[in-house]
Design a protein around this motif. Sequence first.
Motif, PDB file in Angstrom:
ATOM      1  N   GLU A  84       2.485   9.561   8.905  1.00  0.00           N
ATOM      2  CA  GLU A  84       2.728   8.118   9.078  1.00  0.00           C
ATOM      3  C   GLU A  84       1.788   7.445  10.074  1.00  0.00           C
ATOM      4  OE1 GLU A  84       7.066   7.712   9.171  1.00  0.00           O
ATOM      5  OE2 GLU A  84       6.810   8.281   7.064  1.00  0.00           O
ATOM      6  N   ASP A  85       1.326   8.197  11.082  1.00  0.00           N
ATOM      7  CA  ASP A  85       0.414   7.568  12.059  1.00  0.00           C
ATOM      8  C   ASP A  85      -1.022   7.453  11.534  1.00  0.00           C
ATOM      9  OD1 ASP A  85      -0.281  10.199  12.109  1.00  0.00           O
ATOM     10  OD2 ASP A  85      -0.130  10.453  14.288  1.00  0.00           O
ATOM     11  N   GLN A  86      -1.233   7.855  10.265  1.00  0.00           N
ATOM     12  CA  GLN A  86      -2.580   7.764   9.678  1.00  0.00           C
ATOM     13  C   GLN A  86      -2.687   6.673   8.612  1.00  0.00           C
ATOM     14  OE1 GLN A  86      -5.301   9.877  10.507  1.00  0.00           O
ATOM     15  NE2 GLN A  86      -3.886  10.230  12.216  1.00  0.00           N
ATOM     16  N   THR A  87      -1.574   6.006   8.302  1.00  0.00           N
ATOM     17  CA  THR A  87      -1.588   5.090   7.150  1.00  0.00           C
ATOM     18  C   THR A  87      -2.597   3.943   7.326  1.00  0.00           C
ATOM     19  OG1 THR A  87       0.314   3.951   8.102  1.00  0.00           O
ATOM     20  CG2 THR A  87       0.775   5.544   6.353  1.00  0.00           C
ATOM     21  N   HIS A  88      -2.897   3.580   8.584  1.00  0.00           N
ATOM     22  CA  HIS A  88      -3.801   2.438   8.807  1.00  0.00           C
ATOM     23  C   HIS A  88      -5.240   2.731   8.372  1.00  0.00           C
ATOM     24  CE1 HIS A  88      -4.063   4.909  12.419  1.00  0.00           C
ATOM     25  NE2 HIS A  88      -5.248   4.354  12.655  1.00  0.00           N
ATOM     26  N   THR A 146      -1.624  -2.610   9.157  1.00  0.00           N
ATOM     27  CA  THR A 146      -1.470  -2.502  10.610  1.00  0.00           C
ATOM     28  C   THR A 146      -0.124  -1.835  10.893  1.00  0.00           C
ATOM     29  OG1 THR A 146      -0.625  -4.744  10.557  1.00  0.00           O
ATOM     30  CG2 THR A 146      -2.918  -4.483  11.250  1.00  0.00           C
ATOM     31  N   SER A 147       0.069  -1.443  12.130  1.00  0.00           N
ATOM     32  CA  SER A 147       1.252  -0.664  12.520  1.00  0.00           C
ATOM     33  C   SER A 147       2.551  -1.322  12.038  1.00  0.00           C
ATOM     34  CB  SER A 147       1.229  -0.531  14.044  1.00  0.00           C
ATOM     35  OG  SER A 147       2.401   0.062  14.466  1.00  0.00           O
ATOM     36  N   ASN A 201       4.299   6.222   2.989  1.00  0.00           N
ATOM     37  CA  ASN A 201       3.154   6.995   3.516  1.00  0.00           C
ATOM     38  C   ASN A 201       2.286   7.521   2.362  1.00  0.00           C
ATOM     39  OD1 ASN A 201       4.800   9.000   2.520  1.00  0.00           O
ATOM     40  ND2 ASN A 201       4.386  10.439   4.185  1.00  0.00           N
TER      41      ASN A 201
END
Length: 293
Positions: free
Chosen positions: A167-171, A196-197, A203
Amino acid sequence: MAQQTIRKAVFPVAGLGTRFLPATKAMPKEMLTVFDRPIIQHVVDEAKAAGIEHFIFVTGRNKGVIEDHFDRMYELEHTLQARNKNKIFQMLMKDLPGPGQTSFTRQQAPLGLGHAVWCAREIVGNEPFALLLPDMLHHSKVPCLSEMIDAYDTYGGNLIAVAPVPEDQTHHYGIVGVDDEKAKVSRILRMIEKPTSGMAPSNLHITGRYILQPEIFALLAKHESGAGNEIQLTDSMIALMDKERQPFYAVRFKGQIYDCGSQVGFLAANVVYALDRSDLAKDIRIKLRSLID
Ligand code: UTP
């Protein structure tokens, strides 16, 4: 439902490959080798295995060597035969698309993926087509594009291969929201490029394999810039889905994806494709272990 056959595939290869400078100063990124085959050859192999008959390359300055790679080379063939290197000769012949099965067009300026795809419009014409991003290698028993063409025969419309990312890579990616995240094929409800966040609908990221209807070209023709000030393909796909009401389906890819546009992905792909070689795998494994331990 009988759908129009997917005969043509587009390969955008006009990018500058800046993340791989200086390797890509005079050599196209797509010609860097993953183990012993150029990246672009791996992707053309995938398209051939899926039954593609016409291979359309959107090239740019300094990319002429890609055209040479997919052509006969008579002096070399003659020398190989004269030296009885028939196995290598046969392999070279097998890798080649047939006469008249390739087309090359120039993007002239690398204005973004959407613009590169638009440059193929005259060669694709008025039929659905496959699009493969060469730097995303899809590693699996059944080629990703074959699975997509199977799904297309059932569902029609537009299809996009997707796979989960942390999930922290979706951007970093184009992300889709679907009606059933667990299904092999699901209807796409939303798409967003590099969210953006907190804005990603799931995901599931767009992995670089598409089947698109030709109506995408009229939307790409507007040349509207999006994320990163580039003409983004995702923006026109969103318009095709939301404004033109064309169905989009996500095909969940279960294999491994190696992003050869990044150094880590490129290195990983080299290891994995090397280990695929049954004649060399044992020695390579021993060598790799000795380097790491
Ligand atoms: P990338 O953005 O990953 O490739 O595009 P790049 O721009 O060459 O790489 P960096 O970021 O500078 O290192 C994905 C694919 O789309 C093509 C690229 O050649 C690559 O195969 N592409 C991208 C085009 O053909 N034209 C463009 O304007 C942009």
